[in-house]
Motif scaffolding. Sequence first.
Motif, mmCIF file in Angstrom:
data_model
loop_
_atom_site.group_PDB
_atom_site.id
_atom_site.type_symbol
_atom_site.label_atom_id
_atom_site.label_comp_id
_atom_site.label_asym_id
_atom_site.label_seq_id
_atom_site.Cartn_x
_atom_site.Cartn_y
_atom_site.Cartn_z
ATOM 1 N N SER A 457 11.194 32.542 0.388
ATOM 2 C CA SER A 457 11.261 33.414 -0.780
ATOM 3 C C SER A 457 10.350 32.872 -1.868
ATOM 4 N N PHE A 459 10.934 32.831 -4.837
ATOM 5 C CA PHE A 459 11.763 32.263 -5.895
ATOM 6 C C PHE A 459 12.321 30.883 -5.542
ATOM 7 N N THR A 486 13.701 27.810 -11.801
ATOM 8 C CA THR A 486 14.846 28.557 -12.297
ATOM 9 C C THR A 486 15.161 28.081 -13.705
ATOM 10 N N THR A 507 12.969 32.533 -11.759
ATOM 11 C CA THR A 507 14.331 33.034 -11.905
ATOM 12 C C THR A 507 14.850 32.654 -13.284
ATOM 13 N N GLU A 509 18.553 32.776 -15.279
ATOM 14 C CA GLU A 509 19.961 33.074 -15.051
ATOM 15 C C GLU A 509 20.826 32.461 -16.145
ATOM 16 N N SER A 534 6.516 37.254 -10.478
ATOM 17 C CA SER A 534 7.714 37.983 -10.069
ATOM 18 C C SER A 534 8.879 37.444 -10.886
ATOM 19 N N ARG A 536 13.284 37.221 -11.305
ATOM 20 C CA ARG A 536 14.675 37.432 -10.899
ATOM 21 C C ARG A 536 15.558 37.114 -12.103
ATOM 22 N N LYS A 538 19.559 37.120 -13.763
ATOM 23 C CA LYS A 538 20.974 37.126 -13.392
ATOM 24 C C LYS A 538 21.840 36.854 -14.622
ATOM 25 N N THR A 568 7.707 41.271 -7.400
ATOM 26 C CA THR A 568 9.100 41.564 -7.099
ATOM 27 C C THR A 568 9.912 41.396 -8.371
ATOM 28 N N GLU A 570 14.050 41.457 -9.449
ATOM 29 C CA GLU A 570 15.453 41.549 -9.051
ATOM 30 C C GLU A 570 16.317 41.423 -10.291
ATOM 31 N N HIS A 572 20.315 41.316 -11.344
ATOM 32 C CA HIS A 572 21.677 41.225 -10.828
ATOM 33 C C HIS A 572 22.630 40.890 -11.971
ATOM 34 N N GLU A 600 14.744 45.632 -7.213
ATOM 35 C CA GLU A 600 16.121 45.675 -6.698
ATOM 36 C C GLU A 600 17.095 45.450 -7.848
#
Length: 734
Positions: A457, A459, A486, A507, A509, A534, A536, A538, A568, A570, A572, A600
Amino acid sequence: MGMYALATSALALAMAGCAQPISGADTGAPADIVEQSQAIMVSSPKAFSEALKAAAPGTDIVLADGVWLDFDAVVDAEGTAEKPITVRAQTPGKVVLSGQSSLRLAGSHIIVSGLVFRDGYTPRAEVISFRRDSDNLAFNSRVTNTVIENYSNPDRAQRDIWVVMYGKNNVFDHNHLSGKLNSGPTMAVRLNTEESQENDHVIRNNYFGPRPVFGSNGGETLRIGTSHYSLSRSGTLVENNYFDRCSGEVEIISNKSGGNTFRGNTFFQSRGTLTLRHGNDTLVENNLFDGDGAPYTGGVRVINARQTIRNNYFKNLTGERFSGALVVMNGVPDSPINRYHQVDGALIEGNSFEAVRRIELAEGSDAERTAVPVNSIFRDNIVVGEADASPFRIQDDLSGLVFEGNVATAQPPGPIAYGFQVVPSSVATDMLRETPDVGISRDETGVSWYPKAPVTSPFDGGARIEVAAGPDALSSALANASAGDTLVLAPGDYEESRLVNLRVPVTIEAADPSNPPVLTFERPNFILLSANGSLRLKGLEVSGVNSPDSSGNSFISTTSMGGAGNHTVELHDMTFSQFDVNKGFSVISAAKGTFYDRIEITASTFSDISGTVIKLDTETDDYGIYNAEYVVIEDSTFDRVGGSVAAVYRGGRDESTFGPHLWVRDSRFTDIGQNSAPLFLAHGVQNLELTGNQISDARPAKLIITTGNPVVDVSGNSIAGPEGGSVLNTVDMR
């Protein structure tokens, strides 16, 4: 001894002759040229040109280790089979051609090896060209042990080709090509003059690394010929190459000439097919097509006359229609040269199909493609479909395709059942295990000194970095982030005044999901994705309350500044609110010429959004280009949205792509389309799913069909409000 063996021997001799240190004797040459016998070390483009002027058969030109910036390398020289002219890196892999660099070969009996192209893109139409110009081609020459990686034009629409073979009897072997993002095949063989026809080129033991989804026609990994010269013979041998996740478009290889051979290659997780698009008398044998269960993975698509497909192994392929494990097409009667010629005289024998979803017969049958296969044979093949189901799908009359001596684990459809013996799965499995070895391993291809693309991945692999709340704390952390990092945000307020151009995958989060950090931003965008960027996210809360009073704001968008890679996003367990300081405020958008592999959204909440939440409708030129391959929304809530939840646009009638996909599941939508927009706009979407959703006070989603036969699943939804019970309106523009 053949040309390939002679070239290999000569290169080995040349390298052996230079194994000792090259002396610094004064030869009267420029200061950056050092010569001993016929071995010449050069350390500048000028010295390289001077060395070429003096080159004679047997000359060995050694490029000094280092970065050669903006190097327009032209090797125009005449060697012999016994004494080729060699151009090589001092240390393989340590001569890097960067910036605006390229390589052109002309003359005969030239060998180039050990180079790396990266950190830039070609200023020409080709990175490596087997010609200097249209009048000066290369013959009996070879490029080996060379790398081109991520050497893409930052403008995805700018077309170039990394390697193009012209002339005759040239070899491209043991090279590494990976990561092409912009328009144009990764490699091509041209037949545009008589001197380049009946060429007998060899393309052998190369590693063709990942070619990400391009989102339009023009993403082939290898093309041999063009429509205009497709009735000419090329005679190119493509042997023992590894195609690793080559998924640019529906044609992994586009065969557009005659007399070519594809033997002993492996196709791994590559979307699409080896497509015999034009040209006759092609041989496809002893190849491995291993989809590994990845989406849209296929095998061979058969068109034209006297094609032979034998002793290949097709396994774990999920493709359908144009990307089936085997696709035998219908043709166009009296077809023009650029359309679909009738399948005539195809021999399909001795192949093994294991766990494949589809074998498509007379595929493409429509009002134009009415010429069914004729004079063809499908014999002695072993066929095991997914879960032992029959993979065959018949689209038209198959009386011209004879079936005999085949074995299957499920009863084929009635019109072809006569040609099969149905056996238990255990018997078929034993037969499959006894088939000959096919394909080649990844480690046997490419170069030994350069790493092949990992299967991880984007990430993963970075550091975990704690970030304390405060003004511009997050943008500062992002400015210093590395790929795969992250960022863990402590509870508190993150008031961001700066725009972030994110070029790596990161990422972000919450440290404590029960006490989410609150993020606001003062610019029209907070994140611009470029290059390999990209994101991500959270467990955060994002508010648009501090954003400027201007139309067209978007929390995440894209730009080609710094390069337009595949992105990408994401989201969440996220909350987005107060995106309504002005009209047209989106959460995610795309600039023209940029592309998302995947967006996503799961378990997230969106409220008071004045524009389209996910705005992917900039490619309105109707050339088959679009902004995102997959948009997936699951278990999420959308309230009070001025525009559509998502607007996805793919215009034109091109059949070279599989997307876009729009999948929406188990989500709740209330008061959507306050500006008279549909719930979703799916213009040209090829795969649409709306299942298990609760919809209130929203206009129906709108699907506009422009090409293909989209897969549509609208089921299990509940709808309430003044618009009544309709979930989807469909308009067919084909």
